[in-house]
Scaffold this motif. Structure first.
Motif, mmCIF file in Angstrom:
data_model
loop_
_atom_site.group_PDB
_atom_site.id
_atom_site.type_symbol
_atom_site.label_atom_id
_atom_site.label_comp_id
_atom_site.label_asym_id
_atom_site.label_seq_id
_atom_site.Cartn_x
_atom_site.Cartn_y
_atom_site.Cartn_z
ATOM 1 N N TYR A 3 0.838 -1.196 0.000
ATOM 2 C CA TYR A 3 0.000 0.000 0.000
ATOM 3 C C TYR A 3 0.872 1.243 0.000
ATOM 4 N N LEU A 4 0.403 2.274 -0.677
ATOM 5 C CA LEU A 4 0.993 3.606 -0.572
ATOM 6 C C LEU A 4 -0.061 4.517 0.029
ATOM 7 N N LYS A 5 0.395 5.544 0.718
ATOM 8 C CA LYS A 5 -0.557 6.503 1.283
ATOM 9 C C LYS A 5 -0.672 7.690 0.343
ATOM 10 N N ARG A 6 -1.900 7.931 -0.135
ATOM 11 C CA ARG A 6 -2.173 9.096 -0.977
ATOM 12 C C ARG A 6 -2.241 10.297 -0.051
ATOM 13 N N LEU A 7 -1.374 11.259 -0.274
ATOM 14 C CA LEU A 7 -1.232 12.373 0.655
ATOM 15 C C LEU A 7 -2.359 13.398 0.575
ATOM 16 N N SER A 8 -3.056 13.459 -0.537
ATOM 17 C CA SER A 8 -4.145 14.441 -0.676
ATOM 18 C C SER A 8 -5.308 14.161 0.267
ATOM 19 N N ASP A 9 -5.528 12.864 0.602
ATOM 20 C CA ASP A 9 -6.649 12.514 1.477
ATOM 21 C C ASP A 9 -6.287 11.464 2.539
ATOM 22 N N ASN A 10 -4.992 11.136 2.623
ATOM 23 C CA ASN A 10 -4.488 10.156 3.605
ATOM 24 C C ASN A 10 -5.106 8.765 3.468
ATOM 25 N N VAL A 11 -5.514 8.395 2.258
ATOM 26 C CA VAL A 11 -6.096 7.075 2.008
ATOM 27 C C VAL A 11 -4.994 6.116 1.567
ATOM 28 N N LYS A 12 -5.053 4.875 2.106
ATOM 29 C CA LYS A 12 -4.120 3.839 1.672
ATOM 30 C C LYS A 12 -4.628 3.266 0.353
ATOM 31 N N VAL A 13 -3.742 3.199 -0.635
ATOM 32 C CA VAL A 13 -4.103 2.703 -1.956
ATOM 33 C C VAL A 13 -3.277 1.454 -2.249
ATOM 34 N N LYS A 14 -3.947 0.411 -2.752
ATOM 35 C CA LYS A 14 -3.250 -0.833 -3.081
ATOM 36 C C LYS A 14 -2.177 -0.573 -4.137
ATOM 37 N N ALA A 15 -1.040 -1.249 -3.949
ATOM 38 C CA ALA A 15 0.073 -1.097 -4.877
ATOM 39 C C ALA A 15 0.599 -2.468 -5.282
ATOM 40 N N THR A 16 1.194 -2.527 -6.457
ATOM 41 C CA THR A 16 1.822 -3.754 -6.941
ATOM 42 C C THR A 16 3.182 -3.416 -7.524
ATOM 43 N N ILE A 17 4.034 -4.413 -7.559
ATOM 44 C CA ILE A 17 5.365 -4.257 -8.152
ATOM 45 C C ILE A 17 5.498 -5.291 -9.249
ATOM 46 N N LYS A 18 5.987 -4.841 -10.401
ATOM 47 C CA LYS A 18 6.244 -5.802 -11.473
ATOM 48 C C LYS A 18 7.544 -5.445 -12.179
ATOM 49 N N GLU A 19 8.165 -6.470 -12.746
ATOM 50 C CA GLU A 19 9.401 -6.260 -13.491
ATOM 51 C C GLU A 19 9.057 -5.662 -14.847
ATOM 52 N N ILE A 20 9.815 -4.659 -15.251
ATOM 53 C CA ILE A 20 9.583 -4.003 -16.537
ATOM 54 C C ILE A 20 10.895 -3.866 -17.295
ATOM 55 N N LYS A 21 10.784 -3.540 -18.549
ATOM 56 C CA LYS A 21 11.942 -3.167 -19.366
ATOM 57 C C LYS A 21 11.971 -1.647 -19.444
ATOM 58 N N TYR A 22 13.157 -1.094 -19.570
ATOM 59 C CA TYR A 22 13.302 0.355 -19.651
ATOM 60 C C TYR A 22 12.543 0.914 -20.854
ATOM 61 N N SER A 23 11.839 2.017 -20.625
ATOM 62 C CA SER A 23 11.142 2.739 -21.681
ATOM 63 C C SER A 23 11.394 4.228 -21.450
ATOM 64 N N LYS A 24 11.956 4.881 -22.444
ATOM 65 C CA LYS A 24 12.303 6.297 -22.309
ATOM 66 C C LYS A 24 11.100 7.141 -21.907
ATOM 67 N N SER A 25 9.937 6.845 -22.466
ATOM 68 C CA SER A 25 8.740 7.651 -22.173
ATOM 69 C C SER A 25 8.298 7.511 -20.721
ATOM 70 N N GLU A 26 8.474 6.326 -20.138
ATOM 71 C CA GLU A 26 8.040 6.124 -18.751
ATOM 72 C C GLU A 26 8.988 6.767 -17.732
ATOM 73 N N PHE A 27 10.230 7.015 -18.136
ATOM 74 C CA PHE A 27 11.206 7.581 -17.211
ATOM 75 C C PHE A 27 11.586 9.018 -17.590
ATOM 76 N N LYS A 28 10.675 9.684 -18.260
ATOM 77 C CA LYS A 28 10.909 11.079 -18.646
ATOM 78 C C LYS A 28 10.919 11.962 -17.389
ATOM 79 N N ASN A 29 11.884 12.839 -17.293
ATOM 80 C CA ASN A 29 12.054 13.779 -16.169
ATOM 81 C C ASN A 29 12.497 13.131 -14.863
ATOM 82 N N TRP A 30 12.937 11.878 -14.905
ATOM 83 C CA TRP A 30 13.485 11.251 -13.709
ATOM 84 C C TRP A 30 14.935 11.714 -13.565
ATOM 85 N N LEU A 31 15.472 11.659 -12.348
ATOM 86 C CA LEU A 31 16.833 12.134 -12.093
ATOM 87 C C LEU A 31 17.902 11.212 -12.661
#
Length: 163
Positions: A3-31
């Motif tokens: 779960y992650l906590k959504r800070l706008s309303d303090n609600v816990k939201v279900k989260a999942t983790i999956k393996e991905i391949k790098y995609s330039k569009s998905e990592f735009k503006n990352w450090l």
């Protein structure tokens, strides 16, 4: 279940983790340059929340059988979840990094590495990793999460692990 906590309303939201391949569009503006980590043999794990196809955070890992640990190359929250992004006024979710590390700790237990996870920390994050993850400093910036701290993370964020 993650779960992650959504800070706008303090609600816990279900989260999942999956393996991905790098995609330039998905990592735009990352450090970090996420294209390099796969070339070095690391797998990218991405964290998603329910009903949102954006990556909330990512971590790149590979097994290190010689050290009986999982090695982390990069870990980063998405720009809209980062405290370090000056363009963003407020983070959307909290708990991104801890959930990612907890998942890696769980994988370490599954590989019979006793929960050991190793990584290089930015100097300004060393104290944070000690406090929030229970990590120990084993070099000037090299850190490790050992069995007890790893189990605490897995218990807190992933619903536990049998030892």
């Amino acid at each position: 279940m993650l779960y992650l906590k959504r800070l706008s309303d303090n609600v816990k939201v279900k989260a999942t983790i999956k393996e991905i391949k790098y995609s330039k569009s998905e990592f735009k503006n990352w450090l970090f340059d996420w294209s390099k980590t796969e070339k070095k043999g690391y797998k990218i794990l991405a964290l998603y929340v329910e009903n949102d196809n954006r990556i909330q955070g990512a971590i790149s890992i590979k097994a290190n059988p010689q050290n009986m640990s999982i090695e982390v190359d990069i870990v980063e929250s998405a720009p809209f979840n980062s405290s370090y992004n000056n363009k963003i006024k407020g983070k959307e979710y909290s708990g991104v990094g801890a959930n990612l590390f907890a998942e890696v700790c769980k994988k370490s237990f599954c590989l019979n590495y006793d929960g050991y996870v190793e990584f290089m920390a930015k100097t300004n994050l060393i104290e944070y990793y000690k406090k929030e993850l229970g990590a120990s400093l084993i070099g000037s910036q090299r850190m490790i999460i050992e069995t007890i701290s790893s189990k605490k993370l897995v218990d807190k964020y992933c619903g536990g692990v049998e030892l």
